[in-house]
Design a protein around this motif. Sequence first.
Motif: not given
Length: 238
Positions: A116-124
């Motif tokens: 889900d695209e919304r996970v990306y804010k937790h990825i560095d």
Amino acid sequence: MKISILTLFPEMFSIFNHSIIGRAQENNIINFDIFNIRDYTLSKHKKVDDYPYGGGAGMVMAPQPIVDTIKAAKETNNAKVIFLGPRGKTFNQEVAKELSKEEGLIFLCGHYEGIDERVYKHIDMEFSLGDFILTGGEMAAIPVIDSILRLIPGVLGKEESFMEESFSDGLLEYPQYTRPHEFEGESVPDILLSGHHENIRKWRRLQSLNITKQRRSDLYKNINLTKEDKKLLGIKNK
């Protein structure tokens, strides 16, 4: 270094219990913490995926299980989160060197049609192995993690072990030989038996240059040839 791995298939990473990485764990140089993403889903049926909004083939990994697993990992390893996915920069030896300097890393292994695209804010950081498709992020994570860990001091036994390997200086490695001296009619090059270390060094450098030029022209064009390199190659200085 502490490595946290977020995955749907924890058993796949038992490979790191063997050989060089296994010994590094026994010597407390490396520590692994494997998280099963399925353990963190709020679904009573342990679902971690669902159909994509807007339609389309396949399933998408839901945000809640992934984000909660990341948060759990960060409780004991407040490190960068790395996702193995197709949008990422191509992983290479230079990246491995930089990441080997970290005290810890968290790896997220995706599956199905993606996350889900919304996970990306937790990825560095996101890395890809290349323009091809694998069955899951675990297949990409294993070589990436291995390439990083072997650069940590003490893992290989002595740091010299990787000083002259392929890609360490932008070139492919020179040919290697061992006993017997002759095999199937082919002998070891005389220069390697000469005992003249400087001549052997120059021979190996020339072999690396030629092999890289022949097989990886993309790497060769980025090499800044030294005066010695040009002399070995027979290139006249302008």
